[in-house]
Scaffold this motif. Structure first.
Motif, PDB file in Angstrom:
ATOM      1  N   LEU A  49       5.783  22.260  15.753  1.00 36.36           N
ATOM      2  CA  LEU A  49       6.027  21.285  14.618  1.00 36.36           C
ATOM      3  C   LEU A  49       6.036  22.168  13.162  1.00 36.36           C
ATOM      4  N   SER A  50       5.428  23.181  13.109  1.00 37.56           N
ATOM      5  CA  SER A  50       5.186  24.075  11.904  1.00 37.56           C
ATOM      6  C   SER A  50       6.574  24.711  11.985  1.00 37.56           C
ATOM      7  N   VAL A  51       7.187  25.365  13.127  1.00 33.49           N
ATOM      8  CA  VAL A  51       8.292  25.919  13.096  1.00 33.49           C
ATOM      9  C   VAL A  51       9.421  25.152  12.827  1.00 33.49           C
ATOM     10  N   ILE A  52       9.458  23.851  13.196  1.00 31.25           N
ATOM     11  CA  ILE A  52      10.586  22.905  12.972  1.00 31.25           C
ATOM     12  C   ILE A  52      10.371  22.726  11.281  1.00 31.25           C
ATOM     13  N   ALA A  53       9.269  22.593  10.706  1.00 28.11           N
ATOM     14  CA  ALA A  53       9.039  22.265   9.176  1.00 28.11           C
ATOM     15  C   ALA A  53       9.787  23.275   8.411  1.00 28.11           C
ATOM     16  N   ILE A  54       9.208  24.785   8.940  1.00 26.01           N
ATOM     17  CA  ILE A  54       9.775  26.027   8.208  1.00 26.01           C
ATOM     18  C   ILE A  54      11.019  25.944   8.140  1.00 26.01           C
ATOM     19  N   GLY A  55      11.772  25.825   9.309  1.00 29.47           N
ATOM     20  CA  GLY A  55      13.164  25.857   9.685  1.00 29.47           C
ATOM     21  C   GLY A  55      14.071  24.652   8.577  1.00 29.47           C
ATOM     22  N   THR A  56      13.172  23.556   8.593  1.00 31.06           N
ATOM     23  CA  THR A  56      13.858  22.565   7.751  1.00 31.06           C
ATOM     24  C   THR A  56      13.744  22.913   6.215  1.00 31.06           C
ATOM     25  N   ILE A  57      12.339  23.567   5.714  1.00 27.18           N
ATOM     26  CA  ILE A  57      12.395  23.934   4.377  1.00 27.18           C
ATOM     27  C   ILE A  57      13.252  25.064   4.234  1.00 27.18           C
ATOM     28  N   SER A  58      13.636  25.899   4.881  1.00 27.68           N
ATOM     29  CA  SER A  58      14.333  27.219   4.596  1.00 27.68           C
ATOM     30  C   SER A  58      15.886  26.374   4.449  1.00 27.68           C
ATOM     31  N   ILE A  59      16.411  25.827   5.493  1.00 26.41           N
ATOM     32  CA  ILE A  59      17.683  25.067   5.204  1.00 26.41           C
ATOM     33  C   ILE A  59      17.865  24.347   3.779  1.00 26.41           C
ATOM     34  N   ALA A  60      16.672  23.605   3.589  1.00 26.49           N
ATOM     35  CA  ALA A  60      16.707  22.627   2.213  1.00 26.49           C
ATOM     36  C   ALA A  60      16.737  23.681   0.958  1.00 26.49           C
ATOM     37  N   ALA A  61      16.158  24.978   1.158  1.00 27.96           N
ATOM     38  CA  ALA A  61      16.107  25.805   0.053  1.00 27.96           C
ATOM     39  C   ALA A  61      17.502  26.268  -0.141  1.00 27.96           C
ATOM     40  N   SER A  62      18.181  26.439   0.774  1.00 28.03           N
ATOM     41  CA  SER A  62      19.589  27.166   0.510  1.00 28.03           C
ATOM     42  C   SER A  62      20.481  26.216  -0.174  1.00 28.03           C
ATOM     43  N   LEU A  63      20.249  24.791  -0.176  1.00 27.01           N
ATOM     44  CA  LEU A  63      20.942  24.069  -0.724  1.00 27.01           C
ATOM     45  C   LEU A  63      20.746  23.518  -2.114  1.00 27.01           C
TER      46      LEU A  63
ATOM     47  N   ALA B 193      16.132  19.647  -2.972  1.00 23.40           N
ATOM     48  CA  ALA B 193      16.086  19.348  -1.381  1.00 23.40           C
ATOM     49  C   ALA B 193      14.971  20.346  -0.926  1.00 23.40           C
ATOM     50  N   PHE B 194      14.579  21.456  -1.633  1.00 26.33           N
ATOM     51  CA  PHE B 194      13.529  22.189  -1.144  1.00 26.33           C
ATOM     52  C   PHE B 194      12.318  21.477  -1.207  1.00 26.33           C
ATOM     53  N   ILE B 195      12.035  21.046  -2.561  1.00 29.70           N
ATOM     54  CA  ILE B 195      10.800  20.275  -2.894  1.00 29.70           C
ATOM     55  C   ILE B 195      10.555  19.150  -2.010  1.00 29.70           C
ATOM     56  N   MET B 196      11.574  18.183  -1.675  1.00 29.15           N
ATOM     57  CA  MET B 196      11.341  17.169  -0.663  1.00 29.15           C
ATOM     58  C   MET B 196      11.183  17.384   0.764  1.00 29.15           C
ATOM     59  N   ALA B 197      11.870  18.514   0.995  1.00 23.71           N
ATOM     60  CA  ALA B 197      11.354  19.034   2.477  1.00 23.71           C
ATOM     61  C   ALA B 197      10.278  19.485   2.601  1.00 23.71           C
ATOM     62  N   VAL B 198       9.724  20.201   1.536  1.00 25.72           N
ATOM     63  CA  VAL B 198       8.412  20.779   1.652  1.00 25.72           C
ATOM     64  C   VAL B 198       7.322  19.603   1.633  1.00 25.72           C
TER      65      VAL B 198
END
Length: 332
Positions: free
Chosen positions: A14-28, A32-37
């Motif tokens: 679950l943590s790996v998926i969350a980190i991956g999602t945050i990383s992708i959101a940070a590039s956008l 998006a980064f704040i919402m993903a976190v």
């Protein structure tokens, strides 16, 4: 909770998926980064809280099971919610109820066993005591020959009584334990009656009793010939014992679309009304029972008939006689 390897694996994934999602959101974008976190943290927090709640419920169930294993069957763990844990609680409750019923049956069986052993001990003690006294008397070298023959005959009679008692108890124990496999053969009632009568012809002849037999030659039912004959023999022995000399015993049978019935009637002393409900109870002796009676024969007859899906009933009036009615139901 984190000591559970499965939960650790799930949490890391679950943590790996969350980190991956945050990383992708940070590039956008920053939004998006704040919402993903925030979303990832909330999702992880809810998952952890829900898992802790499930652990606490499972811990409660473990406590219930420990109490149940210690003999506390009064617990009711059911709830009115849907879900896997509710289903599990319901199943645990069902098992608890079954264990409670089995425990009650075991306690009842122990009480009955104790009573049975007490009755058996009492029945064996009387003839054994009598034989010990007679053996002491037989050891006297000056004992007259006539008395020696009398004592020897009495000992032989007591030994036969003990042999019959032990044999009957063994048969009853086999039936109770369910180890008897009753056959399903076609039995003609005429053949069954003739087989049972052979065992009581001597006492009938001694008492000069009359046997009235009525019934069709082709009537029958499905059952076990040997065991059913054993039941009928015990009913006939009871009739012979309670019928006076030169008295009459009637055996008749008939059938209809539902069952085949056999009636064994005597014109003896009858059974008291207060004894009728207990007449098939093991070791029960009614008011008119003979001194040699041990209360086994009728109980065995009842067990044999009912374990073959049949029915055994009794009707009696004091001073008028007794009638036993056997019913063997036809298979559809």
């Amino acid at each position: 909770m984190f000591r559970n390897r499965e939960f650790r694996t799930f949490f890391i994934s679950l943590s790996v998926i969350a980190i991956g999602t945050i990383s992708i959101a940070a590039s956008l974008s920053r939004e998006a980064f704040i919402m993903a976190v925030v979303s990832s943290l909330l999702f992880i927090a809810v998952t952890v809280l829900f898992t802790r709640w499930r652990y606490s419920e499972i811990k409660k169930l473990s406590g219930y099971l420990r109490q149940i294993s210690s003999g506390n069957y009064t617990l009711d763990v059911r709830d009115n919610f849907e879900g896997e844990l509710s289903i599990l609680k319901s199943e645990i409750y069902k098992v608890t109820r079954k264990l409670s019923e089995q425990g009650a049956h075991l306690r009842t069986d122990k009480i009955e066993l104790t009573k049975g052993l007490s009755d058996i001990s009492h029945q064996l003690k009387t003839p054994l005591t009598s034989m010990l006294v007679m053996v002491d008397l037989l050891s006297d070298a000056d004992l007259p020959e006539a008395e020696r023959k009398e004592f020897t005959g009495n000992i032989r009679q007591q030994l036969k009584r003990i042999e019959w008692l032990v044999s009957s108890l063994l048969k009853l124990s086999k039936i109770d334990a369910g180890t008897v496999s009753f056959k399903k053969d076609r039995i003609l009632v005429k053949d069954l009656v003739n087989k049972a009568l052979e065992a009581v012809l001597v006492p009938i002849d001694i008492k000069e009793q009359h046997i009235n037999i009525q019934g069709g030659g082709t009537m029958g039912f499905e059952g076990d010939m040997n065991w059913t004959a054993e039941a009928l023999i015990n009913l006939l022995k009871n009739a012979v014992e309670h019928t006076d000399e030169q008295g009459k015993i009637t055996i008749l049978w008939d059938e209809n679309v539902l069952y085949t019935e056999i009636r064994v009637a005597d014109h003896g002393e009858g059974i008291a009304r207060e004894d009728l409900p207990y007449i098939f109870k093991r070791f029960y002796k009614g008011k008119n029972a003979s001194e040699d009676s041990v209360g086994i024969g009728l109980a065995m007859a009842y067990s044999i008939v009912t374990n073959q899906g049949g029915d055994l009933q009794v009707k009696s009036d004091l001073g008028k006689g007794t009638e036993f009615l056997l019913k063997f139901y036809k298979q559809v």
